[in-house]
Design a protein around this motif. Sequence first.
Motif, short mmCIF file in Angstrom:
data_model
loop_
_atom_site.label_atom_id
_atom_site.label_comp_id
_atom_site.label_asym_id
_atom_site.label_seq_id
_atom_site.Cartn_x
_atom_site.Cartn_y
_atom_site.Cartn_z
N HIS A 8 0.75 -1.11 0.08
CA HIS A 8 0.11 0.19 0.03
C HIS A 8 0.66 1.34 0.05
O HIS A 8 0.53 2.09 -0.59
CB HIS A 8 -0.92 0.22 1.23
CG HIS A 8 -1.91 -0.95 0.95
ND1 HIS A 8 -3.53 -0.33 0.65
CD2 HIS A 8 -2.23 -2.32 0.87
CE1 HIS A 8 -4.50 -1.36 0.61
NE2 HIS A 8 -3.53 -2.51 0.79
N ARG A 12 1.27 3.98 -3.16
CA ARG A 12 0.87 5.70 -3.16
C ARG A 12 2.32 6.37 -3.43
O ARG A 12 2.26 7.39 -4.28
CB ARG A 12 0.74 5.78 -1.61
CG ARG A 12 -0.73 5.46 -1.25
CD ARG A 12 -0.83 5.57 0.24
NE ARG A 12 -2.42 5.46 0.63
CZ ARG A 12 -3.04 4.49 0.65
NH1 ARG A 12 -2.33 3.12 0.49
NH2 ARG A 12 -4.41 4.15 1.03
N LEU A 15 2.39 6.26 -7.19
CA LEU A 15 1.40 7.42 -7.78
C LEU A 15 1.97 8.68 -7.46
O LEU A 15 1.81 9.62 -8.59
CB LEU A 15 0.18 7.23 -7.04
CG LEU A 15 -0.66 5.93 -7.31
CD1 LEU A 15 -2.02 5.65 -6.43
CD2 LEU A 15 -1.28 5.92 -8.89
N ILE A 16 2.58 9.05 -6.31
CA ILE A 16 3.17 10.48 -6.42
C ILE A 16 3.99 10.70 -7.15
O ILE A 16 4.31 11.84 -7.78
CB ILE A 16 3.48 10.52 -4.84
CG1 ILE A 16 2.39 10.45 -3.84
CG2 ILE A 16 4.39 11.87 -4.59
CD1 ILE A 16 2.76 10.54 -2.31
N GLN A 46 -2.65 13.15 -2.86
CA GLN A 46 -1.84 12.01 -2.66
C GLN A 46 -0.90 11.97 -1.45
O GLN A 46 -0.64 10.92 -0.71
CB GLN A 46 -1.23 11.42 -3.94
CG GLN A 46 -2.14 10.98 -4.97
CD GLN A 46 -1.44 10.73 -6.30
OE1 GLN A 46 -0.26 11.09 -6.54
NE2 GLN A 46 -1.86 9.71 -7.12
N ASN A 49 -2.89 11.59 1.58
CA ASN A 49 -3.57 10.53 1.84
C ASN A 49 -2.18 9.58 2.59
O ASN A 49 -2.53 8.79 3.29
CB ASN A 49 -3.60 9.80 0.41
CG ASN A 49 -4.44 8.55 0.52
OD1 ASN A 49 -3.64 7.61 0.35
ND2 ASN A 49 -5.39 8.44 0.98
N LEU A 50 -0.94 9.85 2.00
CA LEU A 50 -0.14 8.96 2.38
C LEU A 50 0.32 9.06 3.88
O LEU A 50 0.49 8.46 4.78
CB LEU A 50 1.24 9.15 1.52
CG LEU A 50 2.56 8.39 1.89
CD1 LEU A 50 2.27 6.95 1.86
CD2 LEU A 50 3.83 8.87 0.92
N TYR A 53 -2.23 7.97 5.99
CA TYR A 53 -2.41 6.26 5.81
C TYR A 53 -1.31 6.10 7.11
O TYR A 53 -1.58 5.20 7.99
CB TYR A 53 -2.14 5.81 4.73
CG TYR A 53 -2.05 4.34 4.69
CD1 TYR A 53 -3.11 3.64 4.65
CD2 TYR A 53 -0.92 3.72 4.67
CE1 TYR A 53 -3.07 2.16 4.71
CE2 TYR A 53 -0.72 2.28 4.71
CZ TYR A 53 -1.85 1.70 4.70
OH TYR A 53 -1.74 0.14 4.53
#
Length: 451
Positions: A8, A12, A15-16, A46, A49-50, A53
């Motif tokens: 996970h 991420r 994606l970043i 993002q 979000n990281l 998370y």
Amino acid sequence: MNQSFLVHVLIRILLIAGVSFGIGWALFSMQSIVISVGLFVILFIQIINLIHYQNSVNERIRYFFEAVKNEDFSQAFSIQKGDKIIQELNQSLQEINRKIQQIKIENHQQEQYFRALIEHVGTGILTYDDRGFVIHANSTLKKMLGLEQFTHLKQLERIDDSLLHALKQIQQQDRKLITFNGKQGKVNVSIRASSFKNKDQTLTLLSVQDINRELDEKELDSWMRLIRVLTHEIMNSIAPVTSLSESLASYFQKDGKAISPEEVNEKMIGTTIRGLEVIREQGRGLIKFVESYRKLTRLPKPDKKVIRVNDLLEKMILLNQVQNQDSSIQLEKKLQSADLDIQADEKLISQVLINLIKNSREALAETENARIVLLAGRNKNGQVEICVKDNGPGIPTDMLDEIFVPFFTTRENGSGIGLSLSRQILRLHGGSLNARSVPNKETLFCLLFNQ
């Protein structure tokens, strides 16, 4: 769970990285500002979000360790909420929490078991810290001291100052015999000490054994043995006197009345004189026996001075040579160190050694290659020990405890007072006299000086 978490996070980060590459492409290729701004917004989301998370995972872990630090194991971690990773994390934390709870319960049960065990033992147990505060004292100890509550060593001042002083002086792995005045009279205890570290504290653990009963039993046993010997010796002296006096009286009585002087003849007079001489000799023997007993109770206080052991043993050898010039028994000495010294009364200790050498010589009367060795040195505890060793027939094991009983003797002309007197002299010096023997091989009598 570790692999899923890494996947996970890696997704991420990728994606970043992809969005960041897109922003770079948009800026260098002079694409629409709207596209660039959009990509920036997506990048920001993002990153948030990281962080969120990662923080959600860290928060649960921090929350768990806070609960552990505060010993709060009542917290529950839901496995029904959040994504799969959070659910797996919660499940792992919940499992660890249950295991800690189980360990806590088992430790508590074990603690209760050992507390109950300590309360039931017949030995007093005391634990206290450097400041004298009592950590634990079992009921046996409190009963021994006559205290309902025991929280600090200063409470011992109300019982006996000497007891408090003795506890302050006791060292690790030390053992002491202490007598103090309790509520029920004098109490004799044996105390053993040890210390250990508990967190940042140094604690002292004492085991206190009441030895009054043991001493009473040994004292009673000693008295019983002494009374048996005294009874035996006195009866041996009195019985012949009683029997002889009755026989002599019968010469001068007839039908319960005294005979007339005319009936007395020379034979009766001679028999009476011989009988009275026997009575006199028995009386003298009994007086000598009583005098021997008085020696035990009237020993002088030792006048202690520094004595060089080598010189003392040399005197014993010289004295033996002068008194036994025709003897074939070899007498020699062996010392660990020539400068070995003791604090003692030379006359009294010489008396003990002379008596032990004399006993060895008598025991070696029928032994070939007879030999007596005077040994001196320090034992493993650093105490000076002087031993008289011979290669005679030895002493039976069942008699080793009897030989120190006053008036006990295995020799026809022995008084049974020598070894008792010798042991008493050593006790007055604060030491001891002990014997050990291997039949038909060797016998040792050792003087131990607690210096």
